[in-house]
Design a protein around this motif. Structure first.
Motif, PDB file in Angstrom:
ATOM      1  N   PHE A 114       2.798   1.752   5.581  1.00  0.00           N
ATOM      2  CA  PHE A 114       3.869   0.760   5.556  1.00  0.00           C
ATOM      3  C   PHE A 114       3.407  -0.524   4.864  1.00  0.00           C
ATOM      4  CE2 PHE A 114       5.285  -3.086   7.891  1.00  0.00           C
ATOM      5  CZ  PHE A 114       6.600  -3.139   7.452  1.00  0.00           C
ATOM      6  N   VAL A 115       2.195  -0.975   5.169  1.00  0.00           N
ATOM      7  CA  VAL A 115       1.650  -2.187   4.551  1.00  0.00           C
ATOM      8  C   VAL A 115       1.518  -1.997   3.041  1.00  0.00           C
ATOM      9  CG1 VAL A 115      -0.381  -3.686   4.389  1.00  0.00           C
ATOM     10  CG2 VAL A 115       0.452  -2.961   6.627  1.00  0.00           C
ATOM     11  N   GLN A 117       3.251  -0.132   1.076  1.00  0.00           N
ATOM     12  CA  GLN A 117       4.568  -0.162   0.432  1.00  0.00           C
ATOM     13  C   GLN A 117       5.126  -1.582   0.371  1.00  0.00           C
ATOM     14  OE1 GLN A 117       6.865   2.564   2.770  1.00  0.00           O
ATOM     15  NE2 GLN A 117       5.768   4.363   2.031  1.00  0.00           N
ATOM     16  N   LYS A 118       4.905  -2.338   1.442  1.00  0.00           N
ATOM     17  CA  LYS A 118       5.469  -3.688   1.511  1.00  0.00           C
ATOM     18  C   LYS A 118       4.662  -4.686   0.696  1.00  0.00           C
ATOM     19  CE  LYS A 118       7.332  -6.891   4.973  1.00  0.00           C
ATOM     20  NZ  LYS A 118       8.738  -6.712   4.565  1.00  0.00           N
ATOM     21  N   HIS A 119       3.338  -4.501   0.676  1.00  0.00           N
ATOM     22  CA  HIS A 119       2.439  -5.408  -0.063  1.00  0.00           C
ATOM     23  C   HIS A 119       1.454  -4.559  -0.866  1.00  0.00           C
ATOM     24  CE1 HIS A 119       3.739  -9.111   1.957  1.00  0.00           C
ATOM     25  NE2 HIS A 119       3.767  -8.402   3.068  1.00  0.00           N
ATOM     26  N   ARG A 279      -1.665 -12.214   6.890  1.00  0.00           N
ATOM     27  CA  ARG A 279      -0.450 -11.436   6.626  1.00  0.00           C
ATOM     28  C   ARG A 279      -0.455 -10.129   7.417  1.00  0.00           C
ATOM     29  NH1 ARG A 279       4.291 -11.284   6.980  1.00  0.00           N
ATOM     30  NH2 ARG A 279       5.551 -10.049   5.545  1.00  0.00           N
ATOM     31  N   LEU A 283       2.184  -8.886  10.334  1.00  0.00           N
ATOM     32  CA  LEU A 283       2.867  -7.590  10.323  1.00  0.00           C
ATOM     33  C   LEU A 283       2.610  -6.825  11.626  1.00  0.00           C
ATOM     34  CD1 LEU A 283       2.142  -6.517   6.638  1.00  0.00           C
ATOM     35  CD2 LEU A 283       4.348  -7.232   7.581  1.00  0.00           C
TER      36      LEU A 283
END
Length: 294
Positions: A114-115, A117-119, A279, A283
């Motif tokens: 998930f991380v 994909q987001k960052h 960050r 999250l």
């Protein structure tokens, strides 16, 4: 004389692991390199720092005197590194998160996807192990732990409290009595050297003569055994959006004083000054809030 940090780190790795091979694994260098560099350090100091034997490396009196300042040096090296990295202008790079094997496998691995994909500029390294890493020294950036921090160098970011449950495969549940007890269940549990790791001590206190049906020193083996119907496992009921498909189902059994557990998000006090660490911490906090809201 001046002792470079690399030499102090090598000395400390041997002292804390008790062997040259353990220090080599920790520092990710070859064992011959460890031996060669220690010999050079002992020559420079003018004294033997360890007694070598088939059982490992034991500190000499001269070595004992170096341990406290070497530990301080390690803590300040970690602090120096965080001070340098706090000047990063954007949350990019590697963030190392340490956790229990359960959280590493069940939560942090899919959370890392998930991380990513987001960052796209952020990368997670999950160090899943029973032993606690030293956050003050910079051995990891963030930790998910079962115990809150006691060191003044560490910061408690958040605490997530969850119920624990007894889980078995669907096939095993179908074979069990309708009102099965903890004592009647076959169990999968930790093998040495991790036999003092939860939930083993808790099960031993609840079940007289506790004898697991299967033991292993690897969490994935325990999960595989439970999913194959070999026995029951105690797991946290952590309902999150990254959960993988499994055939494990809960049994309605009372774990008494062990019915709930806590997961603490911990870091070194200055770690959140680093944008990439801050960050990832944010999250994780957002995921904790999602879990609480379920």
């Amino acid at each position: 004389m001046d002792i470079p940090w690399d030499d102090a780190r090598l000395f400390l790795a041997i002292a804390e692991t008790g062997s040259f091979s353990g220090a080599a694994r920790r520092l990710r260098i070859g064992q011959p390199t460890v031996s060669r560099r220690l010999a050079a350090l002992e020559y420079a100091v003018g004294a033997a720092l360890f007694r070598r034997s088939v059982d490992g490396a034991a500190l000499t009196a001269a070595g004992e005197r170096l341990v406290p300042p070497a530990k301080k040096m390690a803590e300040w090296a970690g602090e120096l590194q965080r001070a340098v990295e706090s000047s990063d202008s954007s949350p990019r790079g590697l963030v190392r998160v340490t956790s229990t094997p359960y959280l590493g496998f069940d939560f942090l691995a899919p959370f890392a996807a998930f991380v990513a994909q987001k960052h796209p500029g952020l990368r997670l390294e999950v160090q899943s192990q029973v032993q606690y890493l030293d956050l003050a020294r910079g051995e990891a950036d963030l930790a998910l732990r079962s115990r809150p921090p006691t060191s003044p160098d560490l910061k408690l970011v958040d605490t997530l409290e969850l119920p624990n449950g007894v889980f078995v495969s669907r096939a095993l549940k179908a074979r069990l009595p309708k009102k099965v007890t903890l004592q009647q269940l076959p169990w999968v549990a930790w093998a040495p050297p991790f036999d003092t790791v939860p939930p083993n001590p808790q099960l031993e206190s609840l079940i007289p003569g506790f004898t697991p049906a299967f033991t292993a020193d690897n969490y994935l083996l325990l999960v595989a055994a439970a999913e194959a119907g070999l026995g029951a496992m105690v797991l946290g009921r952590m309902a999150h959006r990254f959960q993988r498909p499994t055939n494990l189902v809960p049994l309605e059994l009372d774990l008494g004083p062990f019915a709930r557990s806590q997961t603490h998000l911990v870091c070194a006090k200055s770690a959140l000054d680093i944008p990439r660490v801050r960050r990832v911490s944010e999250l994780l906090l957002a995921e904790f809030q999602r879990i609480r809201a379920r």
